[in-house]
Enzyme design. Structure first.
Site, PDB file in Angstrom:
ATOM      1  N   GLU A 299       1.924  -6.521 -12.544  1.00 14.87           N
ATOM      2  CA  GLU A 299       0.786  -5.970 -11.798  1.00 14.87           C
ATOM      3  C   GLU A 299       1.067  -4.532 -11.369  1.00 14.87           C
ATOM      4  O   GLU A 299       0.167  -3.696 -11.336  1.00 14.87           O
ATOM      5  CB  GLU A 299       0.485  -6.835 -10.560  1.00 14.87           C
TER       6      GLU A 299
ATOM      7  N   THR B  61      -8.495  -0.661 -11.541  1.00  8.16           N
ATOM      8  CA  THR B  61      -8.069  -1.175 -10.234  1.00  8.16           C
ATOM      9  C   THR B  61      -7.490  -0.045  -9.382  1.00  8.16           C
ATOM     10  O   THR B  61      -7.766   0.048  -8.181  1.00  8.16           O
ATOM     11  CB  THR B  61      -7.041  -2.310 -10.417  1.00  8.16           C
TER      12      THR B  61
HETATM   13  N1  HSE Z   1      -6.835  -7.590  -4.771  1.00 13.19           N
HETATM   14  C1  HSE Z   1      -6.867  -6.662  -5.864  1.00 13.19           C
HETATM   15  C2  HSE Z   1      -7.898  -5.579  -5.568  1.00 13.19           C
HETATM   16  C3  HSE Z   1      -7.219  -7.393  -7.115  1.00 13.19           C
HETATM   17  O1  HSE Z   1      -9.007  -5.931  -5.175  1.00 13.19           O
HETATM   18  O2  HSE Z   1      -7.593  -4.401  -5.727  1.00 13.19           O
HETATM   19  C4  HSE Z   1      -7.268  -6.503  -8.323  1.00 13.19           C
HETATM   20  O3  HSE Z   1      -7.529  -7.278  -9.454  1.00 13.19           O
END
Ligand code: HSE
Length: 306
Positions: A129, A181
């Protein structure tokens, strides 16, 4: 000594509207398929047999970074060959990177007699990640690995809780635009007001209680986000309309899937989930943005061996 395993690694929905970085659930569909072979010679080779042109260089590849972390932690030198058939589109908000990272370490662990615990696997997968978004977060990895709905109370130290949940039918629309993201995190405000924090705490607690008590009404009214959604939804065309019309048609509630651009709705039954899909299709056809939809269910098993 060659040994091979093929696994199915599911898409996930992180945040579940109010639980930014702490809540997530696994979907039955879509999923990635990965085959891992243990080799005599140490080292890692990665091959993608999909259309996305992702790097096959182990340290820059999401699955590779996760696997390298596992290989480093193992007491003897390991060799693996990984083939990835990615079916969850990267940048969809459906946990594509988590499926790669969690899938790779799950498969490797099976080939070394489950030497590591689930918590270890989550820690290794978070390295993937980090490659994908610049930050370690476990809200996609954990439901991907364990299935169902999961709560990440803390990542330092890791504290994972599986939340009991009723049967849920889930409709997803993925408008074919890309939201990174990293970008979707950068636009967020660093500070929030106490008033908003209190509202959000109420919703998170309500959602968890609603899931555990199988109280669909409570689940529905807790799916409210006063912190992240107002900022991120601006990146998703027709978001407000999709949400309002789906809820009007009977969806329990929903919002942005992960960091977007996919939007999800939770439903009590399949009939409603299909009505909701039609609404999503009609809106994006009218707006003129290509899209893909899924009508699926809560996946209670997580990653499985094929
Ligand atoms: N919790 C993370 C975000 C998930 O919302 O940035 C990203 O897939």
């Amino acid at each position: 000594m060659e040994k091979t395993i093929t696994i199915k690694s599911p898409a996930t929905i992180a945040n579940l509207v109010c639980g930014f970085d702490i809540l997530g659930l696994a979907l039955e569909e879509p999923y990635d398929v990965m085959t891992l072979t243990r080799k005599d010679a140490p080292g890692l080779t990665i091959k993608h047999i999909d259309e996305y042109g992702l790097t096959e260089k182990p340290e820059d590849n999401v699955a590779g970074a996760a696997l390298l972390a596992l290989m480093e932690a193992y007491e003897t030198k390991l060799g693996f060959e990984l083939t990835i058939d990615k079916r969850i589109k990267p940048g969809s908000g459906l946990g594509s990177s988590a499926a790669s990272a969690a899938g790779a370490v799950y498969a490797a662990n099976k080939l070394i007699e489950n030497a590591f615990s689930n918590d270890d696997l989550i820690r290794f997968a978070m390295n993937g990640e980090k490659v994908a978004s610049g930050v370690k977060h476990a809200d996609n990895i954990t439901p991907c690995l364990l299935g169902g709905v999961t709560l990440i109370r803390s990542i330092h130290p890791l504290d994972i809780i599986k939340i009991d949940a009723p049967e849920l039918f889930i409709t997803v629309v993925h408008p074919q635009i890309e939201v990174k993201t990293s970008d979707a995190r950068q636009i967020l405000k660093e500070d929030i007001s106490l008033k908003k924090a209190i509202r959000q705490w109420g919703n998170i607690a309500g959602l968890v209680a609603g899931l555990m008590q199988k109280d669909y009404e409570l689940i529905g009214r807790s799916l409210e986000d006063v912190i992240i959604e107002p900022v991120r939804s601006i990146l998703i065309p027709a978001f407000d309309e999709v949400k309002a019309k789906c809820i009007e048609a009977g969806a329990l509630g929903g919002g942005i899937s992960g960091s977007g651009p996919s939007i999800f709705m939770l439903n009590k039954n399949q009939e409603t989930a299909l009505i909701v899909e039609d609404i999503m299709k009609n809106i994006y056809t009218r707006v003129g943005i290509e899209f893909k939809t899924y009508v699926t269910k809560l996946n209670t098993k997580g990653i499985t061996t094929l």
